[in-house]
Write an enzyme that holds these catalytic residues in place. Sequence first.
Site, PDB file in Angstrom:
ATOM      1  N   CYS A  62       0.811  -1.216   0.000  1.00 42.76           N
ATOM      2  CA  CYS A  62       0.000   0.000   0.000  1.00 42.76           C
ATOM      3  C   CYS A  62       0.844   1.265   0.000  1.00 42.76           C
ATOM      4  CB  CYS A  62      -0.955  -0.005   1.169  1.00 42.76           C
ATOM      5  SG  CYS A  62      -2.236  -1.217   0.899  1.00 42.76           S
ATOM      6  N   HIS A  63       1.725   1.397   0.972  1.00 45.22           N
ATOM      7  CA  HIS A  63       2.549   2.595   0.985  1.00 45.22           C
ATOM      8  C   HIS A  63       4.023   2.246   1.143  1.00 45.22           C
ATOM      9  CE1 HIS A  63      -1.444   3.424   2.806  1.00 45.22           C
ATOM     10  NE2 HIS A  63      -1.492   4.190   1.758  1.00 45.22           N
ATOM     11  N   GLY A  64       4.350   1.006   0.845  1.00 43.30           N
ATOM     12  CA  GLY A  64       5.747   0.630   0.736  1.00 43.30           C
ATOM     13  C   GLY A  64       6.508   0.396   2.028  1.00 43.30           C
TER      14      GLY A  64
END
Lengths: 138, 687
Positions: free
Chosen positions: A102-104
């Site tokens: 999702c956001h790494g």
Amino acid sequence: MNPDASTIAAGAPIEVDLSPVAEGQDIKVFWRGKPIYISHRTKKQIDEARAVNVASLPDPETDEARVKSGHEQWLVVIGICTHLGCIPIAHEGNYDGFFCPCHGSQYDSSGRIRQGPAPANLPVPPYQFVSDTKIQIG
Amino acid sequence: MSGPSDYQPSNPALQWLERRLPILGLMHSSFVVYPTPRNLNYWWTFGAILSFMLGMQILTGVILAMHYTPHADLAFKSVELIVRDVNYGWLLRNMHACGASMFFFAVYVHMLRGLYYGSYKEPREVLWILGVIIYLLMMATGFMGYVLPWGQMSFWGATVITNLFSAIPYFGESIVTLLWGGYSVGNPTLNRFFSLHYLLPFLIAGVVVLHVWALHVAGQNNPDGVEPKTEKDTVPFTPHATIKDGFGVACFLLLYAWFIFYMPNYLGDADNYIPANPGVTPPHIVPEWYYLPFYAILRSIPNKLAGVIGMFSAIIILCFLPWLDAAKTRSSKYRPLAKQFFWIFVVVCILLGYLGAQPPEGIYVIAGRVLTVCYFAYFLIVLPLLARIERPRPVPNSISEAILAKGGKAVASVAVMLVAAGALFLGSMQDARASEGSDKPPGNKWSFSGPFGKYDRGALQRGLKVYKEVCASCHGLSYIAFRNLAEAGGPGYSVAQAAAFASEYKVKDGPNDAGDMFERPGRPADYFPSPFPNEQAARAANGGAAPPDLSLITKARSYGRGFPWFIFDFFTQYQEQGPDYVSAVLQGFDDHVPEGVTIPEGSYYNKYFPGHAIKMPKPLSDGQVTYDDGSPTTVAQYAKDVTTFLMWTAEPHMEARKRLGFQVFVFLILFAGLMYFTKKKVWADSH
Ligand code: FES
């Protein structure tokens, strides 16, 4: 608006048989609607997890504190990214652990946060070994 | 709503009522004789447009709720059944889903209008704050509404957004449990979101009443930002403002109808046509477009708590606007610097929105940080500073003086710009199409594309044959009933043919009187039986990857169009990403694996499948299915036919949608034209 009785009852502990999980593999089970990763770690993964300087981690915790002694090869974590709750993918990322698409955020082979926006390590659910090849989660 | 009215109805029955409840007088003084500044431009019609949209959302929402089932196992299916089986259900759903987007679009215009013309300044601070509250309520309502279809994006959007609250120290976790009603997002969450989604619009309506009340006490602001002084500065609300708002609403409806009838999925996410699966996170979670700027702010701050605070303060800061901007002059029309910064701010917001939809990596993260700083700097640095250093141009003494000083040039220049931009888009599109990247599925000519698209009956019938003989051994088609084959806009079979087709299938029924399950021939009301009893069986039989159900596949698959394609697509009504992708995958198999791509054991190389390793073996080969109408029996033809058929299964009422769309457009254009000329007549001697 807190969970009702049936939801709580359905959240009772579960038992998981570990014998079919070969080294280097992992399984995902659901407990209380949450995915729990159980990984059978390789020697390399364990060594990597133990070699890091704990003080340098964003959320310092030793690998020893995150597994049960005598069962170092088994890592049991709740597979919910501590950032905003996506499910990280096992065996991905730069740390031989988990990668959240999702956001790494990236977690290492002990489920500790190493890189990305997530503030904390993947939580370890309450569990114990009932035998050498069976655990009870909850 | 200001003060007692001297309105006296002539009808005795109404007089009787009026003496007991002066509601007619209230209406009369608020919406008939109420003086409105005579220099209002069309940006002021958005108030009426918003009221209209709120009414529309409540009306369509109440009807949808009659058919919807708020249960984790049934919600997705019930939405599909609304679209497929309820009379005009597809129309209701499109109106409601696109309506949410239109509502937000209008509210953003309305807010930016307020920002530009300084409508938040003394004495309208409370009016402005009430507006911010409405906006917050709208965001909550919109978010919960998006969860209800219980697709993948619904579920994971709910997970990500509810987890925002876990960033709050100490209480975070308990708040999240309270939102979920369980240990994770699940059925209790869906139930409470449904309840709240039904409740909040009525709260919004209540705050709207306060908003309008405050508006009628303080009076409307106007483009010149000077208060009306004499009779000559105002016109009565009815007919002047009513007819002008009516024209504004009619024009807005044209845009709205464009989405409803021609681009219903343009603003949605293909992943939301996949039922929610708590075990799989979609690779790329994006909220609805109207939250994107805030999502970008959230992501560009590398600390969780700070990110959440940043995101919420981006909205809350609006409440303090009346005090942050201390400039005496209201309208940016007379503030040369503020005007420029305003437009920079608009661009910053749009860019933030664009970044919010991009993956959080590399240059996007840096750009996000820069723009986040710009966003806050506008409120915290630029506006307070401008109030000190800017030297505004002189403001006219009165509204009538301002009207005398100007012509209609602003509107004309905006119109010219829009036409030029549109022409540019359309012109550059053709050559640009040709140069698309090679990993993107090639475009096709589909019979069903464009505003008058229809399904090719022959292709539907052949596609059904291909599905039945090839795909059906692994893929289900569980939302399609045999009766659908005889429905208008479908493959064009007769009722008898559909019944005969159904009877070739064995359907499980029961239990009978003895309590046993039994098999019987299919009936028209039965659904296509699935090849596997459950997902696990499907997974086990196919090397770990369950073959997806094909009913919605052409809407559930897509590929990134990227900038600037998605803008052109709006004008060309390009909606065929799904079919293009499906037909490309069917033809994208290649035994020869290019260098640099490794295909794991048990997978096959496919040029267009993301990651190139697909578990499905090449399904089609030349001559595999016989056609009796003489069409070529090639893979290309099979792929085309079966994709057309699957487009129909995903959207069985598409022909009705486009047909009705055309009628609605003809009506709306005539209606808007009539409104325009009536408005001209009414305003003839007021300008
Ligand atoms: S949810 Fe995992 S990085 Fe944001």
